[in-house]
Enzyme design. Sequence first.
Site, PDB file in Angstrom:
ATOM      1  N   LYS A  16       0.834  -1.204   0.000  1.00 31.53           N
ATOM      2  CA  LYS A  16       0.000   0.000   0.000  1.00 31.53           C
ATOM      3  C   LYS A  16       0.873   1.261   0.000  1.00 31.53           C
ATOM      4  CE  LYS A  16      -2.113  -1.149   3.866  1.00 31.53           C
ATOM      5  NZ  LYS A  16      -1.430  -2.424   4.187  1.00 31.53           N
TER       6      LYS A  16
ATOM      7  N   ARG B 212     -10.012   0.670   9.205  1.00 31.08           N
ATOM      8  CA  ARG B 212      -9.549  -0.700   9.437  1.00 31.08           C
ATOM      9  C   ARG B 212     -10.578  -1.531  10.184  1.00 31.08           C
ATOM     10  NH1 ARG B 212      -3.671   0.125   9.085  1.00 31.08           N
ATOM     11  NH2 ARG B 212      -2.582  -1.797   9.512  1.00 31.08           N
TER      12      ARG B 212
ATOM     13  N   ARG C 259      11.717  -5.674   4.923  1.00 27.27           N
ATOM     14  CA  ARG C 259      11.442  -4.257   4.622  1.00 27.27           C
ATOM     15  C   ARG C 259      12.396  -3.360   5.426  1.00 27.27           C
ATOM     16  NH1 ARG C 259       5.587  -2.113   5.318  1.00 27.27           N
ATOM     17  NH2 ARG C 259       5.722  -3.306   7.248  1.00 27.27           N
TER      18      ARG C 259
ATOM     19  N   ARG D 195      11.160  -1.588  11.139  1.00 25.50           N
ATOM     20  CA  ARG D 195      10.057  -1.267  12.057  1.00 25.50           C
ATOM     21  C   ARG D 195       9.997  -2.281  13.200  1.00 25.50           C
ATOM     22  NH1 ARG D 195       4.929  -0.173   8.200  1.00 25.50           N
ATOM     23  NH2 ARG D 195       3.940  -1.409   9.830  1.00 25.50           N
TER      24      ARG D 195
ATOM     25  N   ARG E 197      -0.656  -9.524  12.977  1.00 28.12           N
ATOM     26  CA  ARG E 197      -1.201  -8.451  12.115  1.00 28.12           C
ATOM     27  C   ARG E 197      -2.040  -9.055  10.988  1.00 28.12           C
ATOM     28  NH1 ARG E 197       4.248  -5.572  10.833  1.00 28.12           N
ATOM     29  NH2 ARG E 197       3.067  -4.459   9.232  1.00 28.12           N
TER      30      ARG E 197
HETATM   31  P1  AP5 Z   1       4.746  -1.614   1.840  1.00 30.30           P
HETATM   32  O1  AP5 Z   1       4.422  -0.746   0.688  1.00 30.30           O
HETATM   33  O2  AP5 Z   1       5.508  -1.017   2.971  1.00 30.30           O
HETATM   34  O3  AP5 Z   1       3.418  -2.359   2.375  1.00 30.30           O
HETATM   35  P2  AP5 Z   1       2.152  -1.826   3.167  1.00 30.30           P
HETATM   36  O4  AP5 Z   1       0.961  -2.429   2.532  1.00 30.30           O
HETATM   37  O5  AP5 Z   1       2.190  -0.343   3.314  1.00 30.30           O
HETATM   38  O6  AP5 Z   1       2.382  -2.572   4.551  1.00 30.30           O
HETATM   39  P3  AP5 Z   1       2.348  -2.056   6.049  1.00 30.30           P
HETATM   40  O7  AP5 Z   1       3.099  -3.066   6.870  1.00 30.30           O
HETATM   41  O8  AP5 Z   1       2.765  -0.636   6.167  1.00 30.30           O
HETATM   42  O9  AP5 Z   1       0.839  -2.186   6.369  1.00 30.30           O
HETATM   43  P4  AP5 Z   1       0.245  -2.317   7.756  1.00 30.30           P
HETATM   44  O10 AP5 Z   1      -1.181  -2.162   7.421  1.00 30.30           O
HETATM   45  O11 AP5 Z   1       0.571  -3.527   8.518  1.00 30.30           O
HETATM   46  O12 AP5 Z   1       0.974  -1.202   8.614  1.00 30.30           O
HETATM   47  P5  AP5 Z   1       0.555   0.268   9.078  1.00 30.30           P
HETATM   48  O13 AP5 Z   1       1.755   1.095   9.100  1.00 30.30           O
HETATM   49  O14 AP5 Z   1      -0.624   0.704   8.295  1.00 30.30           O
HETATM   50  O15 AP5 Z   1       5.532  -2.884   1.273  1.00 30.30           O
HETATM   51  C1  AP5 Z   1       6.001  -3.925   2.139  1.00 30.30           C
HETATM   52  C2  AP5 Z   1       7.358  -4.457   1.639  1.00 30.30           C
HETATM   53  O16 AP5 Z   1       7.178  -5.117   0.384  1.00 30.30           O
HETATM   54  C3  AP5 Z   1       8.400  -3.362   1.390  1.00 30.30           C
HETATM   55  O17 AP5 Z   1       9.656  -3.856   1.744  1.00 30.30           O
HETATM   56  C4  AP5 Z   1       8.320  -3.116  -0.126  1.00 30.30           C
HETATM   57  O18 AP5 Z   1       9.550  -2.665  -0.680  1.00 30.30           O
HETATM   58  C5  AP5 Z   1       7.964  -4.518  -0.644  1.00 30.30           C
HETATM   59  N1  AP5 Z   1       7.142  -4.512  -1.850  1.00 30.30           N
HETATM   60  C6  AP5 Z   1       6.144  -3.632  -2.188  1.00 30.30           C
HETATM   61  N2  AP5 Z   1       5.569  -3.966  -3.373  1.00 30.30           N
HETATM   62  C7  AP5 Z   1       6.225  -5.090  -3.790  1.00 30.30           C
HETATM   63  C8  AP5 Z   1       6.105  -5.937  -4.936  1.00 30.30           C
HETATM   64  N3  AP5 Z   1       5.195  -5.691  -5.902  1.00 30.30           N
HETATM   65  N4  AP5 Z   1       6.924  -7.010  -5.044  1.00 30.30           N
HETATM   66  C9  AP5 Z   1       7.841  -7.257  -4.076  1.00 30.30           C
HETATM   67  N5  AP5 Z   1       8.009  -6.510  -2.963  1.00 30.30           N
HETATM   68  C10 AP5 Z   1       7.222  -5.433  -2.820  1.00 30.30           C
HETATM   69  O19 AP5 Z   1       0.046  -0.011  10.558  1.00 30.30           O
HETATM   70  C11 AP5 Z   1       0.946  -0.363  11.590  1.00 30.30           C
HETATM   71  C12 AP5 Z   1       0.199  -0.478  12.917  1.00 30.30           C
HETATM   72  O20 AP5 Z   1      -0.372   0.799  13.277  1.00 30.30           O
HETATM   73  C13 AP5 Z   1      -1.000  -1.452  12.938  1.00 30.30           C
HETATM   74  O21 AP5 Z   1      -0.599  -2.776  13.179  1.00 30.30           O
HETATM   75  C14 AP5 Z   1      -1.830  -0.848  14.069  1.00 30.30           C
HETATM   76  O22 AP5 Z   1      -1.314  -1.206  15.322  1.00 30.30           O
HETATM   77  C15 AP5 Z   1      -1.650   0.652  13.872  1.00 30.30           C
HETATM   78  N6  AP5 Z   1      -2.679   1.234  13.002  1.00 30.30           N
HETATM   79  C16 AP5 Z   1      -2.479   1.863  11.790  1.00 30.30           C
HETATM   80  N7  AP5 Z   1      -3.628   2.272  11.249  1.00 30.30           N
HETATM   81  C17 AP5 Z   1      -4.604   1.931  12.150  1.00 30.30           C
HETATM   82  C18 AP5 Z   1      -6.012   2.085  12.157  1.00 30.30           C
HETATM   83  N8  AP5 Z   1      -6.664   2.664  11.143  1.00 30.30           N
HETATM   84  N9  AP5 Z   1      -6.684   1.592  13.221  1.00 30.30           N
HETATM   85  C19 AP5 Z   1      -6.059   0.993  14.257  1.00 30.30           C
HETATM   86  N10 AP5 Z   1      -4.726   0.821  14.307  1.00 30.30           N
HETATM   87  C20 AP5 Z   1      -4.004   1.283  13.271  1.00 30.30           C
HETATM   88 MG    MG Z   2       2.454   1.019   4.937  1.00 32.69          MG
END
Ligand code: AP5
Ligand code: MG
Length: 217
Positions: free
Chosen positions: A13, A88, A127, A160, A171
């Site tokens: 994402k 979410r 990552r 992270r 997760r």
């Molecule tokens: P990346 O683009 O970083 O993936 P992402 O989908 O953004 O994954 P996240 O881990 O950031 O999502 P998340 O939902 O768990 O975390 P968030 O920060 O939102 O890509 C991942 C890896 O793959 C990278 O290394 C990239 O280079 C690689 N890659 C990308 N595309 C590729 C491809 N096509 N082929 C190969 N490799 C590729 O949330 C973190 C925490 O915050 C949650 O667990 C929760 O505790 C809290 N939180 C956040 N939002 C909320 C909410 N709305 N409500 C409650 N808690 C929340």
């Molecule tokens: Mg992200």
Amino acid sequence: MRLIFLGPPGAGKGTQAELICRDFHIKQLSTGDLLRFHRKEGTELGKKAQEFMDKGELVPDELIIQMIKEELEKPEYKNGYLLDGFPRTIPQAEALDDLLKELGQKLNAVLVLEVPSGELVTRITARRTCKVCGKVYHLVYNPPRVNGICDIDGGELFQRTDDNEETVKNRLAVYESQTKPLVEYYEKKGLTYRIDGIGKIEEIYKKIKEILEKTIE
Ligand code: AP5
Ligand code: MG
């Protein structure tokens, strides 16, 4: 243009959001990035969020909804935005519906990036993220030019605290039970577009771009 990006942890994402926001001149709002910023600054919200994030649990809805309200009222979101990682839960989606009504805004599309769970673990555990600008890399799939250093600003890359195998499993389970129902929630509103998230970053982006160009025609 106003978009929601749904998809499991590590689906790409953040990676795709960067390209979408560059080409469509809208602002990315990643709740995960914003929470990590609060943690770094040591704010009350950051302190409250920490224990949930490190366990891979969701931060309570009321904290997230308040944070989003304060953010979306800022002028930089006037030209449109992409919500990355929000909503979410169903209560978050309902709160967003109310907020959009208040602001007199409508969503254009909800993009759902689909990636099987085995691949997600591989993506997340290798990552690395820039400390300065937040740009995301992968040690194998998308490495920086110089090991440990951001291509853009020379910032140091870090891993992270929630990117270990144990937390990732939780997760993924949390996504399945609490966030996946939102795909149907938005399907009923006719807003959902599913995208196969396997393949090269540029190829996936091409598919997203085609969808977005059609929705704004
Ligand atoms: P990346 O683009 O970083 O993936 P992402 O989908 O953004 O994954 P996240 O881990 O950031 O999502 P998340 O939902 O768990 O975390 P968030 O920060 O939102 O890509 C991942 C890896 O793959 C990278 O290394 C990239 O280079 C690689 N890659 C990308 N595309 C590729 C491809 N096509 N082929 C190969 N490799 C590729 O949330 C973190 C925490 O915050 C949650 O667990 C929760 O505790 C809290 N939180 C956040 N939002 C909320 C909410 N709305 N409500 C409650 N808690 C929340
Ligand atoms: Mg992200």
